[in-house]
Design a protein around this motif. Structure first.
Motif, PDB file in Angstrom:
ATOM      1  N   GLN A 206       0.908  -1.320  -0.199  1.00  7.71           N
ATOM      2  CA  GLN A 206      -0.061   0.025   0.057  1.00  7.71           C
ATOM      3  C   GLN A 206       0.820   1.349   0.111  1.00  7.71           C
ATOM      4  N   ILE A 207       0.497   2.263  -0.829  1.00  8.24           N
ATOM      5  CA  ILE A 207       1.426   3.446  -0.822  1.00  8.24           C
ATOM      6  C   ILE A 207       0.419   4.575  -0.621  1.00  8.24           C
ATOM      7  N   THR A 208       0.343   5.261   0.385  1.00  5.55           N
ATOM      8  CA  THR A 208      -0.530   6.279   0.778  1.00  5.55           C
ATOM      9  C   THR A 208       0.052   7.662   0.824  1.00  5.55           C
ATOM     10  N   VAL A 209      -0.272   8.764   0.148  1.00  2.00           N
ATOM     11  CA  VAL A 209       0.059  10.148   0.458  1.00  2.00           C
ATOM     12  C   VAL A 209      -1.085  10.827   0.777  1.00  2.00           C
ATOM     13  N   ALA A 210      -1.503  11.096   2.058  1.00  2.00           N
ATOM     14  CA  ALA A 210      -2.553  12.006   2.282  1.00  2.00           C
ATOM     15  C   ALA A 210      -2.190  13.232   2.940  1.00  2.00           C
ATOM     16  N   ILE A 342       4.486  -2.592   3.291  1.00  4.20           N
ATOM     17  CA  ILE A 342       4.652  -3.750   2.706  1.00  4.20           C
ATOM     18  C   ILE A 342       3.992  -4.888   3.531  1.00  4.20           C
ATOM     19  N   VAL A 343       2.787  -5.471   3.127  1.00  4.45           N
ATOM     20  CA  VAL A 343       2.146  -6.423   4.003  1.00  4.45           C
ATOM     21  C   VAL A 343       2.463  -7.796   3.545  1.00  4.45           C
ATOM     22  N   PHE A 344       2.908  -8.495   4.463  1.00  4.37           N
ATOM     23  CA  PHE A 344       3.397  -9.990   4.142  1.00  4.37           C
ATOM     24  C   PHE A 344       2.305 -10.854   4.300  1.00  4.37           C
ATOM     25  N   LEU A 363       5.954  -4.246   7.043  1.00  2.13           N
ATOM     26  CA  LEU A 363       6.925  -3.206   7.141  1.00  2.13           C
ATOM     27  C   LEU A 363       6.365  -1.901   6.592  1.00  2.13           C
ATOM     28  N   SER A 364       6.338  -0.870   7.662  1.00  7.79           N
ATOM     29  CA  SER A 364       5.924   0.344   7.276  1.00  7.79           C
ATOM     30  C   SER A 364       6.813   1.291   7.237  1.00  7.79           C
ATOM     31  N   ILE A 365       7.055   1.861   6.102  1.00 11.42           N
ATOM     32  CA  ILE A 365       7.917   2.878   5.853  1.00 11.42           C
ATOM     33  C   ILE A 365       7.151   4.564   5.692  1.00 11.42           C
ATOM     34  N   ASP A 475     -11.191  -7.607  -1.979  1.00 10.06           N
ATOM     35  CA  ASP A 475     -10.018  -8.097  -2.107  1.00 10.06           C
ATOM     36  C   ASP A 475      -9.772  -9.035  -0.738  1.00 10.06           C
ATOM     37  N   GLU A 476     -10.654  -8.868   0.426  1.00 10.63           N
ATOM     38  CA  GLU A 476     -10.671  -9.294   1.646  1.00 10.63           C
ATOM     39  C   GLU A 476      -9.280  -8.534   2.218  1.00 10.63           C
ATOM     40  N   ARG A 477      -9.033  -7.545   2.058  1.00 13.00           N
ATOM     41  CA  ARG A 477      -8.183  -6.573   2.457  1.00 13.00           C
ATOM     42  C   ARG A 477      -8.440  -5.338   3.066  1.00 13.00           C
ATOM     43  N   ARG A 478      -7.552  -4.577   3.904  1.00 14.89           N
ATOM     44  CA  ARG A 478      -8.132  -3.443   4.417  1.00 14.89           C
ATOM     45  C   ARG A 478      -6.821  -2.247   4.169  1.00 14.89           C
ATOM     46  N   TRP A 479      -7.410  -1.152   4.066  1.00 14.62           N
ATOM     47  CA  TRP A 479      -6.368  -0.076   4.004  1.00 14.62           C
ATOM     48  C   TRP A 479      -5.879   0.395   5.441  1.00 14.62           C
ATOM     49  N   ARG A 480      -4.466   0.772   5.430  1.00 14.92           N
ATOM     50  CA  ARG A 480      -3.939   1.215   6.775  1.00 14.92           C
ATOM     51  C   ARG A 480      -4.638   2.410   7.057  1.00 14.92           C
TER      52      ARG A 480
END
Ligand code: NAD
Length: 483
Positions: A206-210, A342-344, A363-365, A475-480
């Motif tokens: 996930q890449i977020t720029v809020a 990066i969601v493993f 792993l969150s950057i 997709d059975e996933r969730r945003w951070r």
């Protein structure tokens, strides 16, 4: 790394970017001892001003945009001695002979084009015709680099008439951020991550720029741009490249940029159902000031420009086949946060049975605020309560890790300007990269324009439109969470 004495000409030296970023950034590098004596910073713009006037202008910019702990009057005064001003008209002949007399041929020459892109060609041509820029001179150009493939090609061709690609520095300030560069160090200086860095082990990225700000006074410009052109085509695409690229054979500008280019070329076109565009709605809010809706901020009240976009993207190569990259960026969201996560994948078999508390490793950057990295790992919940699992962060905040120096991480602009002086193009976009990125975004934009798609509304201060949440739910996933 020390640099040689230089002459840096800032065209648009009286503009907003010069005031907010370039001049305060150069002062900070001066304090850090990176601007050798004998170097000169020459502001240039259409307005009349003398050297003393420009020094006053820079002094005010430093006071306004650097907090008190980061400046002191003596060093500001010494820094200002390096500043000069020469009026030039990018479209006329005024001032150019004067500039030619001021810029020295025997030092590093850099010309920062901090002006509208429509003036890039005029500046390049005059620098050349007046014999100001030597064969080693560097030019720095700001975004936006075109608004589609055609205009980007034109800009590249215009610059190429007078400068070699090795002299052109296209700024994407995201690449100057400490964490973004650290991403390369983490990936390629540790044995730990590479074996896991692929579709076999990474569930998704996930890449977020809020942003919390709206378009503000930039409505007229933003209407012609939107989140896809303003953010995805450049910043998010660059971040995606650094995560997805193969190891370059060396940390060398072209080796790195070759690998990034391959990623862009491997991007599949995003399907219409994998793109959600949004536009913020205003809010009166209890106790908080009224926030305008996009239609009030924009020049055109019926504008269908998106202030938010979320999309699912696939990279068609061996490493990433089957791992989606979810990109999301928008204005007037609930927090100001930039993060790559990066969601493993799940462990193949849980020996602890159906564990309630189990979470995937992430792993969150964090790019901002509080630059740093966190790796979430599962451990046993301490205490006698039996084998219960809990998630804990292995946390590294740069400010903490680096102690006092951490608070002093150079701003992206500072670092990038010094890289220009050093002649290091690694963190700058190459012409073919920019064109490839437009070649990917253009058909997506053309398709939604042809369909007449309207952006979905979302409340100012929210996490974006409902449909964006659904993009991952599906997709059975969730945003951070955006905090
Ligand atoms: P600005 O409008 O504040 O300043 C423009 C500058 O250009 C002024 O100094 C003006 O005198 C000069 N200028 C205009 N016409 C000229 C001419 N004919 N000849 C010589 N000088 C002329 O713009 P800005 O916000 O400083 O932005 C500069 C560039 O940086 C633009 O390309 C913009 O897209 C880009 N940029 C700005 C920001 C920002 O935060 N301001 C962020 C990213 C990119």
């Amino acid at each position: 790394i020390p640099v040689d004495p230089f002459d840096l000409v800032v065209f648009g030296g009286t503009g907003d970017l010069a005031r907010r970023k370039i001049l305060p950034g150069l002062y900070r590098r001066y304090v850090a001892g990176q601007i050798p004596e004998g170097s000169r910073i020459i502001g240039s713009a259409r307005g009349d001003m003398d050297d003393a006037g420009y020094r006053d202008f820079a002094s005010e910019a430093i006071s306004e945009f650097l907090d008190g702990t980061k400046r002191d009057p003596q060093s500001v005064a010494r820094f200002l001695d390096h500043l000069y001003y020469v009026p030039t008209d990018a479209r006329g002949e005024n001032g150019w002979p004067d500039l030619a007399k001021r810029v020295r041929a025997d030092v590093v020459q850099a010309f920062y084009f901090s002006v509208a892109p429509s003036l890039f060609g005029d500046l390049a041509e005059r620098l050349h015709r007046h014999g100001i820029a030597g064969p080693e001179a560097r030019i720095v150009v700001e975004k936006p680099f075109g608004r589609d493939l055609e205009t980007a090609k034109e800009l590249n061709a215009t610059l190429a008439e007078h400068f070699d690609e090795s002299q052109i520095y296209r700024i994407d300030h995201y690449l100057g951020k400490e964490t973004v560069q650290n991403l390369m160090a983490v990936r390629f200086a540790n044995i730990l991550f590479e074996p896991l860095w692929n579709a076999r082990h990474v569930d998704h990225v996930q890449i977020t720029v809020a942003e919390t700000v709206g378009v503000g006074g930039r409505g007229a410009y933003y209407d012609t741009s939107g989140a896809m052109r303003d953010m995805v085509q450049n910043h998010l695409m660059q971040l995606l490249c650094l995560i997805a690229m193969e190891p370059p054979y060396r940390f060398d500008p072209d080796a790195v940029r070759d690998e990034k280019l391959k990623v862009i070329r491997a991007l599949l076109p995003a399907a219409p159902e994998d793109i959600v565009r949004g536009q913020y709605r205003g809010r009166t809010g209890k106790g908080s000031p009224k926030q305008a809706s996009y239609s009030e901020d924009a020049e055109n009240p019926s504008s269908t420009t998106e202030s938010f976009i979320a999309m699912k993207v696939h990279i068609a190569n061996w490493r990433w086949k089957g791992t989606p990259f979810y990109l999301r960026t928008g204005k007037r969201l609930r927090g100001r946060a930039s993060e790559i996560a990066i969601v493993f994948k799940e462990v193949p078999h849980s020996i602890f049975g159906d564990e309630e508390g189990w979470r995937e490793n992430v792993l969150s950057i964090r790019l901002q605020p509080d630059e740093g990295m966190t790796l979430s790992v599962m451990i046993k919940e301490p205490g006698p309560g039996g084998m219960r699992l809990t998630e804990v962060p292995l946390d590294m905040s740069f400010a903490e890790a680096l102690g006092e120096d951490g608070a002093d991480i150079p701003d992206a602009y500072e670092r990038l300007i010094m890289d220009v002086i050093r002649g290091n193009q690694t963190l700058f976009m190459r012409g073919d990269e920019v064109e490839a990125a437009w070649a990917w975004t253009d058909p997506l934009i053309a398709a939604w324009e042809a369909r007449g798609d309207k952006p979905k509304g979302y409340d100012a201060g929210s996490s974006g439109p409902e449909d964006a949440l659904m993009l991952l739910h599906r997709d059975e996933r969730r945003w951070r969470e955006i905090r």
